[in-house]
Each structure stands twice: as C-alpha cells, then as structure tokens.
Design a protein around this motif. Sequence first.
Motif, PDB file in Angstrom:
ATOM      1  N   VAL A 139       0.847  -1.207   0.000  1.00  0.00           N
ATOM      2  CA  VAL A 139       0.000   0.000   0.000  1.00  0.00           C
ATOM      3  C   VAL A 139       0.876   1.248   0.000  1.00  0.00           C
ATOM      4  O   VAL A 139       0.645   2.195  -0.763  1.00  0.00           O
ATOM      5  CB  VAL A 139      -0.953  -0.002   1.222  1.00  0.00           C
ATOM      6  CG1 VAL A 139      -1.634   1.354   1.372  1.00  0.00           C
ATOM      7  CG2 VAL A 139      -1.996  -1.104   1.078  1.00  0.00           C
ATOM      8  N   ARG A 140       1.912   1.228   0.836  1.00  0.00           N
ATOM      9  CA  ARG A 140       2.774   2.401   0.975  1.00  0.00           C
ATOM     10  C   ARG A 140       3.737   2.572  -0.203  1.00  0.00           C
ATOM     11  O   ARG A 140       3.886   3.655  -0.758  1.00  0.00           O
ATOM     12  CB  ARG A 140       3.560   2.290   2.278  1.00  0.00           C
ATOM     13  CG  ARG A 140       4.462   3.497   2.576  1.00  0.00           C
ATOM     14  CD  ARG A 140       5.199   3.329   3.882  1.00  0.00           C
ATOM     15  NE  ARG A 140       6.194   2.260   3.829  1.00  0.00           N
ATOM     16  CZ  ARG A 140       6.057   1.084   4.434  1.00  0.00           C
ATOM     17  NH1 ARG A 140       4.982   0.826   5.148  1.00  0.00           N
ATOM     18  NH2 ARG A 140       6.991   0.170   4.345  1.00  0.00           N
ATOM     19  N   GLU A 141       4.391   1.486  -0.623  1.00  0.00           N
ATOM     20  CA  GLU A 141       5.460   1.575  -1.621  1.00  0.00           C
ATOM     21  C   GLU A 141       4.976   1.351  -3.051  1.00  0.00           C
ATOM     22  O   GLU A 141       5.630   1.785  -3.994  1.00  0.00           O
ATOM     23  CB  GLU A 141       6.561   0.547  -1.299  1.00  0.00           C
ATOM     24  CG  GLU A 141       7.210   0.718   0.071  1.00  0.00           C
ATOM     25  CD  GLU A 141       8.030   1.995   0.175  1.00  0.00           C
ATOM     26  OE1 GLU A 141       8.480   2.499  -0.883  1.00  0.00           O
ATOM     27  OE2 GLU A 141       8.226   2.499   1.307  1.00  0.00           O
ATOM     28  N   ARG A 142       3.854   0.665  -3.218  1.00  0.00           N
ATOM     29  CA  ARG A 142       3.375   0.341  -4.569  1.00  0.00           C
ATOM     30  C   ARG A 142       2.022   0.985  -4.876  1.00  0.00           C
ATOM     31  O   ARG A 142       1.422   0.725  -5.913  1.00  0.00           O
ATOM     32  CB  ARG A 142       3.284  -1.178  -4.736  1.00  0.00           C
ATOM     33  CG  ARG A 142       4.631  -1.875  -4.719  1.00  0.00           C
ATOM     34  CD  ARG A 142       5.420  -1.575  -5.973  1.00  0.00           C
ATOM     35  NE  ARG A 142       6.735  -2.206  -5.955  1.00  0.00           N
ATOM     36  CZ  ARG A 142       7.859  -1.585  -5.618  1.00  0.00           C
ATOM     37  NH1 ARG A 142       7.821  -0.315  -5.235  1.00  0.00           N
ATOM     38  NH2 ARG A 142       9.007  -2.214  -5.639  1.00  0.00           N
ATOM     39  N   ASN A 143       1.552   1.804  -3.944  1.00  0.00           N
ATOM     40  CA  ASN A 143       0.289   2.527  -4.134  1.00  0.00           C
ATOM     41  C   ASN A 143      -0.884   1.606  -4.458  1.00  0.00           C
ATOM     42  O   ASN A 143      -1.752   1.952  -5.271  1.00  0.00           O
ATOM     43  CB  ASN A 143       0.442   3.591  -5.238  1.00  0.00           C
ATOM     44  CG  ASN A 143       1.467   4.652  -4.873  1.00  0.00           C
ATOM     45  OD1 ASN A 143       1.509   5.116  -3.740  1.00  0.00           O
ATOM     46  ND2 ASN A 143       2.310   5.008  -5.832  1.00  0.00           N
ATOM     47  N   ASP A 146      -4.355  -0.126  -3.556  1.00  0.00           N
ATOM     48  CA  ASP A 146      -5.502   0.156  -2.699  1.00  0.00           C
ATOM     49  C   ASP A 146      -5.554  -0.871  -1.567  1.00  0.00           C
ATOM     50  O   ASP A 146      -5.352  -2.071  -1.779  1.00  0.00           O
ATOM     51  CB  ASP A 146      -6.788   0.081  -3.529  1.00  0.00           C
ATOM     52  CG  ASP A 146      -8.025   0.358  -2.696  1.00  0.00           C
ATOM     53  OD1 ASP A 146      -8.297   1.531  -2.416  1.00  0.00           O
ATOM     54  OD2 ASP A 146      -8.683  -0.634  -2.313  1.00  0.00           O
ATOM     55  N   SER A 147      -5.805  -0.418  -0.365  1.00  0.00           N
ATOM     56  CA  SER A 147      -5.767  -1.297   0.810  1.00  0.00           C
ATOM     57  C   SER A 147      -6.799  -2.422   0.726  1.00  0.00           C
ATOM     58  O   SER A 147      -6.545  -3.547   1.158  1.00  0.00           O
ATOM     59  CB  SER A 147      -5.969  -0.480   2.089  1.00  0.00           C
ATOM     60  OG  SER A 147      -7.205   0.198   2.060  1.00  0.00           O
TER      61      SER A 147
END
Length: 247
Positions: free
Chosen positions: A205-209, A211-212
């Motif tokens: 989620v943080r590094e590859r964008n 969606d959670s």
Amino acid sequence: DVQDILKDGCFLEQARIELMLKRLRDKKNLILQGPPGTGKTWLAKRLAFALMRQKDDSKVRAVQFHPNLSYEDFVRGWRPTGEDGKLSIADGVFMEAIKAATKEPLSDFVVVIEEINRGNPAQIFGELLTLLDAGKRTPNDALELCYPEADGERRPVHIPENLYVIGTMNIADRSLALVDLALRRRFAFVGLEPTLGAVWRDWVVRERNIDSILAADIERRIVQLNDQIAADDRLGKQFRIGHSYVT
C-alpha cells in the motif's frame, strides 16, 4: 544492514534476518530453500551486502547451476583460446572468487549460487567441496586441484575465511535428490515461506500505491489458493505460490 533489507521489502522479522547472518558468519555457507516466489535470490544478494556491510557488486559473484555445468566451468579447466583451435587452462567463477578473496583478506566476498540443486554439486565443486567446511579454511588444509595453474605449476589451494557461499534451492524441484549428505552438512539451511500478512499489506500500500482493500483481497485469494495446493496429495506445501508474484 538489516534495516535496509526490511525497508527494501522483506517481510520477515528482524530477529530472523539477524539469525540468518549469524549462521552465515559461523558456517560460512548458507542455503535459502523454499517454494518459488519466496524471494530466495532477492534475499541472498541482500544478505551478501549486509554481511559485507556495504553494497559492493564487485565482491559478489553470481552463478546459476544447471545439469550441464561442470567442474571445468566452475573451478578450473581447459578453454578454447580462439587462436588456431588451441586450448588453455582457465579459472572458473569460484577460483576467481578464491583468488580475489585471498588478495584482500580484510574484505568479505560472497559467491551466490542460484538453484544449487539443479546441477551436481559434488561433481561441480570437486575436491573443493571438502574445503568448504568452516573448520578447513586454512592454508594447512590446502589441496592440489585436478588442473595446474595457467603457468603449468601445481599450487595447493584453500578457500579463505573471508569467502562465503549463499545458495538458493527450489524445494519443488525434482532434482532435490542430487543434494547429498556431503553438501548438506557443510551448509546451514534456512526455509522461506510465502509471507503475506499485515507487514506485506502495509508495504504494498505504501510503496506500490495499491488500494488497501485490493491488497487485502489479493492476500485472501493467495492464502486460499495456497491452502488448496498444500492439501492436494499430488502437490503439497512446496508448490505453494510465493509472495513475490504479487509484490
């Protein structure tokens, strides 16, 4: 260092990575084994850099074992010179690494062997298999090789203390039977598993964008699939899908 490995996208606990490095330092030889996609090659190179405490590609040699690889390719043998069809003695990757490590005893060097079980390790290493032992890394244990040096001289060879070997092994590979006891007792073995979960979700989620909600759905589907594969008598846990495929 270990923090860099975690930051790059390793989903293991810090203590586990530190234990791997300790076993590598103590045993000198380490094999990472696990299903495809569990990050064996990825982790092997980063463990090498963490061991050396620097990211220096010149001190890491990578080679892949396969059924046609021989002692002459890996250690030393005859090679065509391209001149009048003549042959000359030439060192392979492992002998080159041994000589480099011997010249710089204060630096650490690493040979990464991918798919170490796909070749015949006992045949490929030859007499150097004995010298891989952490307790036989001194000039007193040196042995003469099958082939002399390029100048025709026979000089005893030993594997220096500052040369480490990291191998990777796909446990779903049928050639696993080729890994005999002589090799197994000289290596520390570490098993890697498909590693999904909160750490993996947060990272993608943080590094590859990602969606959670999508990340959670991917995890659920992969875990469900792996449970089916592990329960299948024709397959088993070694055929599960690694997290690298969805990272």
